[in-house]
Design an enzyme around this catalytic site. Sequence first.
Site, PDB file in Angstrom:
ATOM      1  N   SER A 148      22.562 -35.629 -35.369  1.00 60.03           N
ATOM      2  CA  SER A 148      22.405 -34.702 -36.486  1.00 60.03           C
ATOM      3  C   SER A 148      21.581 -35.357 -37.582  1.00 60.03           C
ATOM      4  O   SER A 148      21.612 -36.583 -37.753  1.00 60.03           O
ATOM      5  CB  SER A 148      23.781 -34.315 -37.037  1.00 60.03           C
ATOM      6  OG  SER A 148      23.663 -33.635 -38.277  1.00 60.03           O
ATOM      7  N   TYR A 196      31.766 -37.887 -39.903  1.00 60.44           N
ATOM      8  CA  TYR A 196      30.733 -37.340 -39.021  1.00 60.44           C
ATOM      9  C   TYR A 196      29.412 -38.061 -39.222  1.00 60.44           C
ATOM     10  O   TYR A 196      28.775 -38.506 -38.257  1.00 60.44           O
ATOM     11  CB  TYR A 196      30.570 -35.842 -39.277  1.00 60.44           C
ATOM     12  CG  TYR A 196      29.607 -35.152 -38.332  1.00 60.44           C
ATOM     13  CD1 TYR A 196      29.993 -34.852 -37.030  1.00 60.44           C
ATOM     14  CD2 TYR A 196      28.327 -34.786 -38.741  1.00 60.44           C
ATOM     15  CE1 TYR A 196      29.125 -34.211 -36.159  1.00 60.44           C
ATOM     16  CE2 TYR A 196      27.459 -34.152 -37.888  1.00 60.44           C
ATOM     17  CZ  TYR A 196      27.857 -33.863 -36.598  1.00 60.44           C
ATOM     18  OH  TYR A 196      26.988 -33.229 -35.734  1.00 60.44           O
TER      19      TYR A 196
END
Length: 228
Positions: free
Chosen positions: A137, A152
């Site tokens: 990401s 994350y």
Amino acid sequence: MTEKTKTALITGANRGLGFSIAKGLAERGNIKVLAAARSKVDAENAARNIGHGAVGVELNLLDKPELRAQAIAQVLGPIDILINNAGILLPGEAPDCQRTELEQALQVNAIAPFLLMQVLGSLMQQRGWGRIVNLTSGWGTFYDGLSGPMSYSVSKATLNAMTVNMARALGDKVKVNAACPGWVRTDMGGPDAPLSAEQGADTPIWLATLPDEGPTGGLFRHRQPLQW
């Protein structure tokens, strides 16, 4: 890649982006898909929905995934393509992040993919061909400021670093790259995301089927390189 049939293992293939990647690879006709999920039932259901001879395999990233992957390869044959797709997104900024949340995110998003790369990548290297794609990401890049939830972002940044290191270690015949699919309509991305799962799957599928002169050790979105 050659016309010889390759075998691809996709983690988290029972839904969302992983399912679309698995289905897209299976539809190419020269790739045997191993659709991995935490439960045997979910994996087998995914394989039926993917079709094209896909096989469902149970693979829990929290329980010695490298040993399970070795067992899968022993039964179903060499794995030529590894797609580290499965991941978890836990909310919370740094001041509120709990140790258990960070440990779980690191295990699923970084450590388990590393163990799979280590085991399967070395076998790819011995055979002289392989493709590894790590789903990451922009939130895990220093370029974008690690702007996502703490556990994350940190776990994806770790995965990004592992991608670069593993690409260097495995050499040019085993292509190791990271793919940022963008904001995709999945359980993780939510219903407001602008991209479909099929659109998000395009770059991972492209990286999984790179020709011999293709790149390695890079980060890509929409088939274009990104900065780490």
